[in-house]
Design a protein around this motif. Structure first.
Motif, short mmCIF file in Angstrom:
data_model
loop_
_atom_site.label_atom_id
_atom_site.label_comp_id
_atom_site.label_asym_id
_atom_site.label_seq_id
_atom_site.Cartn_x
_atom_site.Cartn_y
_atom_site.Cartn_z
N ALA A 65 0.75 -1.28 0.04
CA ALA A 65 -0.06 0.07 -0.03
C ALA A 65 0.90 1.18 -0.08
CB ALA A 65 -0.91 -0.21 1.28
N THR A 71 -4.91 1.22 -1.82
CA THR A 71 -5.48 0.65 -0.76
C THR A 71 -5.47 -0.92 -0.75
OG1 THR A 71 -6.91 2.90 -0.48
CG2 THR A 71 -7.63 0.78 0.51
N SER A 208 -7.00 6.06 3.59
CA SER A 208 -6.13 4.91 4.40
C SER A 208 -5.43 3.94 3.35
CB SER A 208 -6.94 4.19 5.07
OG SER A 208 -7.67 5.14 5.88
N ASP A 209 -4.35 3.37 4.09
CA ASP A 209 -3.65 2.17 3.27
C ASP A 209 -4.21 1.03 3.35
OD1 ASP A 209 -1.06 3.98 2.59
OD2 ASP A 209 -1.05 3.99 4.94
N HIS A 232 -9.57 -0.49 -5.09
CA HIS A 232 -8.37 -1.33 -4.57
C HIS A 232 -8.01 -2.45 -5.50
CE1 HIS A 232 -12.17 -3.09 -3.42
NE2 HIS A 232 -11.61 -4.25 -3.31
#
Length: 660
Positions: A65, A71, A208-209, A232
């Motif tokens: 990530a 993500t 967010s990762d 993702h």
């Protein structure tokens, strides 16, 4: 970024920072996960208890990530694992990896919209009408108290997440302050969109990762035309042995007279009296039909059912059409009520259409759904319900999840009969067979740090009578009492039904000198805590205990399993799936029933050893595991315990453990 250490170095750094020790299985798994991400090839990993699988998939996921600015989605089946990841594992990992990665990794948890408080609903008077036939005055009063507490909690909570509520509330109370995605007004129309807890969670997730979510959200994301999860390319599915059941649950719909009544109440003044009365009449017809219909699977529509369902479909459509578009300037409270009404009408209409469409296909072997009627009891009130579920979710998973992402599936129990093929089929992946490379995925058994052969005994009671329908045999109860006494209590009893668990509890309480707790006596979490805190206490129960008990140490020395956990023969969905495999030339019993039993048996046996110092016995009190042709197939999925059929050897071993 090219100066990020490789996965092995990052894992070593993390384990050292967290005060742990190197585990070969964890290193092997982390390396395999990294390779799967790099090669864009799916991976199934069986990682036994103690392997440290969370770190093994989180470290390569976070590295990917940060390096790719992409993500990674991590999906779990249970709230317990979600909490472990977001409250313990990821915060510690994020701190440990900040220096070698060059920045602090970001993570978030994301759930379905119905898991969050809806501020518009809280601040308006929009609420579900009580189902008077199901709730008495006391129940309604309790609901009122709980809703008041939820409204007060609104000003204290930062997340609005139901799981963060200090003291739980009933599902009915929670529905008074939450909405589904279909009931939501949408960010553009809602006056509270900037402060909306669900929208805040989605915005945090997008930045967010790593996003932690659940299997249900994966299913909703796969089926929804709208984007729910941020874009993702990598998905990690923990507790992957539960994936099919959770996806099936999300895609199962129901129809009942109470459903129709609720839709009619929500429509209220939004439709004419004539339209509302017609819908109520259709609901009454449906109720009479379901009361008279036989329980179980519907292979064909009962007499008159097609006409009644078609009438309900048409009246729902008429009501939905009559509501019409919202007028400009409609106040938020009225708009919310209108949206809830349209949503409930749409949902029930679509379910009726789905049922009728299934029966349009006369050839049962070409149907994609299963329909059955069941009877549910709610506080001494009976509800007759028609349900529809997919015969298989493999196609959905194959065309959505596995087509769009690289997927890592992991659990402590994924192999059945010694390989991954059984579960691979249910996921929509091609079995390995003779061509593992051509299947497009890899399987890995990362092992376990436990020395199974020295730590535990698997006892199969081949001399006991086979389990029957007349309760637990006296000889089986005798052997249970003898083993429990030798162990000094410290017993987890896993039963195939609640009736069997209660019978064993009642009959053994008079024969042993230590407490026996039974599931249902108190909240399951409370019972598990009592069991863990008092070494002599025993705990008996059914399905949730087969997978939900983690009690390392001397409080657990004996796991007793009353019978092979085959699914109920009258389970309409599993019976239909078994019949479908048979019709296609396969072995339905082995593919469905035996595989179901093998996974649950492995989960149950896995309750015994939870740390490297644990010792004990797993006792299967069903002789079929030793005598039936399928016994070896089921045994192949169990850990390599030392095996015996000698009850005297088991009693002596338990007595030695107790005395030490």
């Amino acid at each position: 970024m090219t100066d990020i250490p490789d996965v092995a170095a990052l894992l070593d750094h993390t384990v050292t920072a967290l005060g742990g020790t190197r585990r070969d299985g964890q290193v092997e798994m982390a390396t395999a996960v990294a390779a799967a991400i790099d090669d864009e090839k799916h991976l199934a990993v069986q990682a036994g208890t103690g392997t440290g699988k969370s770190l093994a998939y989180l470290v390569p996921s976070i590295r990917h990530a940060v390096e790719s600015n992409d993500t990674v989605v991590v999906s779990t089946a249970t709230i317990a694992l979600q909490r472990q990841l977001t409250e313990r594992d990821l915060p510690r990992l994020s701190t440990a990896l900040t220096t070698p990665l060059g920045r602090e990794p970001q993570f978030a948890i994301l759930k379905g919209r119905a898991n969050y408080l809806c501020l518009n609903k809280v601040h308006s008077d929009v609420a579900d009408e009580p189902e008077s036939e199901l709730f008495d005055a006391f129940e309604l009063s309790r609901t009122g108290r709980e809703v008041t507490r939820l409204r007060e909690w609104t000003s204290d909570t930062e997340t609005g997440d139901r799981d963060d509520l200090p003291q739980g509330v009933s599902d009915r109370s929670w529905r008074q302050v939450s909405v589904t995605s279909r009931e939501c007004l949408g960010a553009n129309a809602c006056p509270y969109s900037e402060d909306c807890f669900a929208e805040i969670a989605r915005r945090k997730a997008a930045a967010s990762d790593v996003i932690v979510t659940n299997h249900a959200m994966l299913a909703i994301d796969a089926m929804s035309p709208a984007t729910i999860l941020p874009e993702h390319k990598v998905v990690v599915i923990d507790e992957a042995h539960e994936l099919v059941d959770r996806i099936t649950s999300v895609t199962t719909e129901e129809i009942s007279a109470a459903n129709v009544s609720q839709v009619a109440r929500r429509l209220g003044k939004l439709v004419s009296d004539e339209t509302a009365d017609a819908l109520v009449g259709a609901g009454e017809q449906l109720g009479e039909l379901l009361e008279d219909a036989q329980n179980g699977e519907w292979i064909r529509l009962p007499g008159g059912a097609g006409e009644i369902l078609a009438s309900l479909r048409d009246r729902l459509w008429n009501a939905r059409s009559e509501i019409g578009p919202a007028k400009p300037g409609t106040d938020p409270e009225a708009a919310a009520a209108r949206q809830m009404a349209m949503s409930s009408a749409d949902s029930l209409h679509d379910t009726v259409v789905r049922v009728l469409a299934m029966f349009d296909e006369r050839d049962i072997t070409k149907r994609f759904d299963v329909v059955w009627k069941s009877v549910d009891d709610f506080r001494n009130n009976t509800r007759h319900t028609l349900r529809i579920a997919p015969l298989s979710v493999a196609g959905l998973l194959r065309t959505s999840l596995f087509t769009d992402s690289t997927v890592v599936l992991t659990s402590a129990t994924l192999t059945v009969g010694g390989n991954f093929d059984a579960l691979a089929r249910t996921w929509g992946l091609q079995p390995h067979g003779d061509d593992p490379e051509g299947a497009g995925w890899r399987g890995l058994d990362a092992g376990s740090p436990f020395d199974y052969g020295r730590s535990a005994i698997l006892y199969v009671a081949d001399r006991l009578p086979p389990p029957g329908r007349d309760g637990i045999a006296p000889a089986t109860l005798d052997q249970m009492a003898e083993m429990m006494t030798a162990a000094g209590g410290r017993t987890l009893g896993l039963f195939s039904s609640m009736r069997a668990a209660k019978e064993a509890t009642e009959k053994l309480r008079d024969r042993v000198d230590f407490p026996i707790l039974c599931q249902g006596d108190d909240a399951t979490s409370t019972l598990i805590t009592k069991f863990a805190d008092d070494e002599e206490t025993c705990l008996f129960g059914t399905l949730s205990l087969w997978q939900g008990v983690d009690v390392p140490g001397p409080s657990l020395r004996l796991v007793m399993i009353d019978r092979i956990p085959f699914p109920r023969p009258d389970d309409p969905l599993l019976s239909a799936r078994q019949r479908d495999v048979d019709a296609r030339g396969g072995n339905g019993f082995l593919t469905v029933s035996a595989n179901h039993a093998a996974l649950l048996l492995a989960q149950g046996a896995g309750r015994l050893l939870r740390s490297t110092s644990d010792r004990g016995v797993v006792a299967v009190l069903d002789p079929r595991l030793a005598t039936a042709r399928y016994g070896g197939y089921l045994m192949a999925g169990l850990p390599p315990f030392w095996k015996t059929r000698d009850p005297n050897a088991v009693v002596a071993a338990l007595a030695r453990l107790a005395s030490s």
